[in-house]
Design an enzyme around this catalytic site. Structure first.
Site, PDB file in Angstrom:
ATOM      1  CE1 TYR A   1      -3.156   2.993   0.897  1.00  0.00           C
ATOM      2  CE2 TYR A   1      -1.528   3.437   2.652  1.00  0.00           C
ATOM      3  CZ  TYR A   1      -2.704   3.890   1.830  1.00  0.00           C
ATOM      4  OH  TYR A   1      -3.064   5.264   1.844  1.00  0.00           O
TER       5      TYR A   1
ATOM      6  N   GLY B   1      -4.872   6.017   0.159  1.00  0.00           N
ATOM      7  CA  GLY B   1      -6.318   6.118   0.758  1.00  0.00           C
ATOM      8  C   GLY B   1      -7.176   5.166   0.127  1.00  0.00           C
TER       9      GLY B   1
ATOM     10  NE  ARG C   1     -12.706  25.587  53.605  1.00  0.00           N
ATOM     11  CZ  ARG C   1     -14.005  25.232  53.677  1.00  0.00           C
ATOM     12  NH1 ARG C   1     -14.380  23.909  53.925  1.00  0.00           N
ATOM     13  NH2 ARG C   1     -14.896  26.018  53.413  1.00  0.00           N
TER      14      ARG C   1
ATOM     15  CB  ALA D   1     -13.778   8.290  -1.060  1.00  0.00           C
TER      16      ALA D   1
ATOM     17  CG  ASN E   1      -9.407   4.664   3.153  1.00  0.00           C
ATOM     18  OD1 ASN E   1      -9.695   3.711   3.450  1.00  0.00           O
ATOM     19  ND2 ASN E   1      -8.321   5.521   3.411  1.00  0.00           N
ATOM     20  CD  GLN E   2      -7.907   9.801   5.703  1.00  0.00           C
ATOM     21  OE1 GLN E   2      -8.216  10.834   6.282  1.00  0.00           O
ATOM     22  NE2 GLN E   2      -6.986   9.787   5.044  1.00  0.00           N
TER      23      GLN E   2
END
Length: 534
Positions: free
Chosen positions: A76, A83, A301, A434, A436-437
Site C-alpha cells: 500500500y 487512501g 481551601r 471517500a 476510507n478515513q
C-alpha cells in the site's frame, strides 16, 4: 561542517561542532518529553545513535523493502494509490514518482504557521518514530531530518488541515517538501526556498524512495510534538498555581491549617497530596491563629484538590505521550526481522487526542481556580481588610485610583474563553476521504486547543501573580509580618520585573513580559522540568 553521506547507503554525522554533553541521541532508546522540549526550545542538537545493532536494523528494513518490491509484491502506498485509491495499481515506471505526488497534493494547509519550537518538536517526533526501525526508510532520510533540526531549517507548517488519521498528513507534507527542496523554509532568520538552503549547506535535496513520502507523512508527529510542549507548560502551571495559593493565603490572612498533611493522607490522591505539600512548604513557619474566618473559601481551601486533579492527570498523560513518541505510527509497517509488511492503523491518534482533551480541561480548571482567587483579592468585601481593588495609592489619591479592577475583568474574560474551548475534539470524528478515513481522531485539533487554553491560562496566571504580589505587599505594610522565605523570594523576583502599583498605570507590558516568563516555564524555579532529561 561534518561530511554528509549523499548516497543513501550509510550514516554520517549531522552534528557539527557541538558540545557532546548537550546532544540528544536518537535511535535505539526511548525519548522523553523533556528531551523533545530541550531540542525544540533550548536548541539542543540531536545525533543518530552509533549503536551498530540499531544501524543494521535500519539498513535491513530498507533493504528488505527493496527486495520485496522487486519480487512483485504489492505494498500500500508504494505501488498502489493512497487512501481510498488503494485499489489502484501504480505501474512500475511511476512507482518512484508516487512519493513526490503525495507531498505535493497535500500542500493545502491553512491557518497560522507553527512557531519555531512547535516545528522542531514535530520534526523530532517524526524522526524518533522512523528511527524505531519499522518504517522501511533509508538511513539518509533520518540524517536529513536530523539536519533540519541541527541547522534549524524550519518548514513553514500550517497548523490546520489534519483530522488525526491517517496521521497528520497535510501538515507533515511540509516537512517532506522541505526535504525534497520544495516550498519555503525559515533559515537564519529569513524565509528562503528549501532548495536554496540545501545548496547553502552544501547538500542536494533528497529524492524520496518509494515508501518514504508515506513514512514521513502518515504518522502522529504533529499532535505528539505539540503535546510534548503542552505537557511541560501544564506541569509548570500546576506548581505556579500552588505557589499563588500559598501567597493568596498570606495576602487574605487565611489559614495554613487547611493544608495539614493529615487531611491529605485521609484522602490519598497523589496529586493533591503533592500540591498540598508544596503549599505547606511555602507557608512554613506561618502563625495559624484563626483570624477572620474559621474556614477559608473554597478557591483557597480546596486548591490542592483542584491542582491535584491536574497533577494526577499529568502522570498518565506523560505515559500516553511518551508511548506515542516512542512508537512506529505509520502504515504499512516493515518488519526487518520477520521480513513482513503489515498493513494496520498505527497512524490513528486517539491516545494523544484523549490526553489533550483531558489535559486542556484540567488546565482550564486551573484558570478558573486562579481567577476565583483574584476575585477574592480585589474585592474589599472578601479580602479581609485590603484596599478596594488592591490600590496602593495614598489616601488623598485613592478616590481616582482603581488598582487591579480592570486586570480582574480581563482575567475573567480569558478564563471564560479557556473554559469555552474545553469541548472535547476527539468526539468530533468526521468521515472523510471517500469514507476510507471514516473514523478519525482529531488529535491535532485537541493538541492545538490545549495550547490555546494554556496560553489563556498563562495570561490568567500572570494577572494572578501581579495581583497577589501586590496584595501580599499591602498585607505586609498593614501587619508587618514577614513572608516565609520561598514566598519572599518569589515576591522579590516578580517585583523586580513589575514594581508595586501605587498610581494606576497600564499593566499590559508587565502582563506580557510575565506571561512570556510563565510560558517559558521560568517563573517557579523548583519545577519538575528536566527531571527526566536523559
Amino acid at each position: 561542517m561534518a561530511e554528509h553521506d549523499l548516497t543513501g547507503d550509510g550514516f554520517a554525522s549531522s552534528v557539527a561542532q557541538v558540545d557532546a554533553t548537550r546532544v540528544v541521541t536518537i535511535g535505539g532508546r526511548r525519548l522523553t518529553i523533556e528531551e523533545v522540549v530541550a531540542i525544540a526550545q533550548r536548541r539542543v542538537p540531536v545525533a543518530l545513535s552509533g549503536d551498530p545493532t540499531w544501524r543494521a536494523r535500519i539498513e535491513r528494513g530498507a533493504d528488505f523493502l527493496r527486495r520485496y518490491l522487486a519480487s512483485g509484491a504489492t505494498v500500500y502506498g508504494v505501488n498502489t494509490g493512497y487512501g481510498d485509491a488503494c485499489v489502484v495499481d501504480v505501474p512500475p515506471h511511476l512507482v518512484e514518482a508516487l512519493p513526490l505526488q503525495l507531498t505535493r497534493y497535500h500542500g493545502c494547509g491553512m491557518g497560522q504557521h507553527l512557531d519555531d519550537a512547535q516545528t522542531l518538536a514535530v520534526i523530532v517526533a517524526r524522526l524518533n518514530s522512523l528511527a524505531y526501525g519499522l518504517s522501511g526508510v533509508r538511513p539518509v532520510l533520518l540524517e536529513r531530518l536530523a539536519d533540519l533540526i541541527n541547522h534549524r531549517v524550519l518548514p513553514r507548517i500550517p497548523s490546520e488541515g489534519s483530522v488525526g488519521a491517517s496521521g497528520d498528513l497535510t501538515p507533515l507534507s511540509y516537512v517532506a517538501a522541505a526535504l525534497v527542496g520544495e516550498r519555503d523554509v525559515l533559515f537564519k532568520g529569513g524565509l528562503r526556498d528549501a532548495a536554496g538552503v540545501w545548496a547553502a549547506l552544501g547538500l542536494t535535496p533528497l529524492t524520496l524512495a518509494p515508501k518514504e513520502g508515506l513514512a514521513l507523512m502518515n504518522g502522529t508527529a504533529v499532535m505528539t510534538g505539540l503535546a510534548c510542549l503542552a505537557f511541560v507548560r501544564a506541569e509548570h502551571l500546576t506548581r505556579l498555581a500552588a505557589r499563588l495559593t500559598a501567597l493568596s493565603t498570606v495576602a487574605l490572612d487565611g489559614r495554613a491549617a487547611h493544608f495539614d498533611a493529615l487531611l491529605f493522607e485521609a484522602k490519598p490522591h497523589a496529586g493533591q497530596m503533592e500540591a498540598a505539600a508544596w503549599i505547606r512548604a511555602d507557608l512554613a513557619g506561618r502563625d495559624d491563629t484563626p483570624g477572620h474566618r474559621l474556614q477559608d473559601r473554597y478557591s483557597i481551601r480546596c486548591a490542592p484538590h483542584v491542582i491535584g486533579v491536574a497533577r494526577d492527570a499529568l502522570s498518565w498523560v506523560r505515559r500516553d505521550i511518551e508511548n506515542e513518541l516512542n512508537s512506529a505510527n505509520d502504515n504499512p509497517l516493515v518488519d526487518p526481522d520477520g521480513e513482513r509488511v503489515l498493513h494496520g492503523g498505527n497512524f490513528y491518534g486517539g491516545h494523544i487526542a484523549f490526553a489533550m482533551d483531558a489535559l486542556k480541561t484540567a488546565v482550564a480548571n486551573l484558570a478558573d481556580l486562579m481567577d476565583r482567587q483574584i476575585a477574592l483579592l480585589v474585592d474589599d468585601k472578601f479580602n479581609n481588610g485590603l484596599p478596594r481593588n488592591l490600590t496602593g495609592a495614598a489616601p488623598a489619591r485613592a478616590p481616582i485610583n482603581h488598582g487591579f479592577k480592570a486586570v480582574q475583568i480581563s482575567s475573567s474574560a480569558w478564563t471564560a474563553e479557556a473554559l469555552k474551548l474545553t469541548m472535547p475534539a476527539s468526539v468530533f470524528s468526521r468521515s472523510t476521504e471517500a469514507h476510507n478515513q471514516d473514523k478519525v481522531s482529531m488529535g491535532t485539533i485537541a493538541a492545538r486547543d490545549c495550547l490555546r487554553i494554556l496560553e489563556l491560562t498563562e495570561q490568567v496566571a500572570a494577572a494572578h501573580t501581579l495581583a497577589t504580589v501586590q496584595a501580599a505587599q499591602l498585607r505586609l505594610r498593614s501587619n508587618g509580618t514577614p513572608l516565609p522565605a520561598p514566598l519572599r523570594d518569589f515576591v522579590d523576583s516578580v517585583s523586580a520585573q513589575s514594581p508595586f502599583v501605587d498610581e494606576d498605570r497600564a499593566l499590559e507590558p508587565d502582563l506580557r513580559a510575565l506571561t512570556a516568563r510563565i510560558a517559558d516555564c521560568a517563573l517557579v524555579g523548583d519545577t519538575v522540568e528536566g527531571r527526566r532529561h536523559g
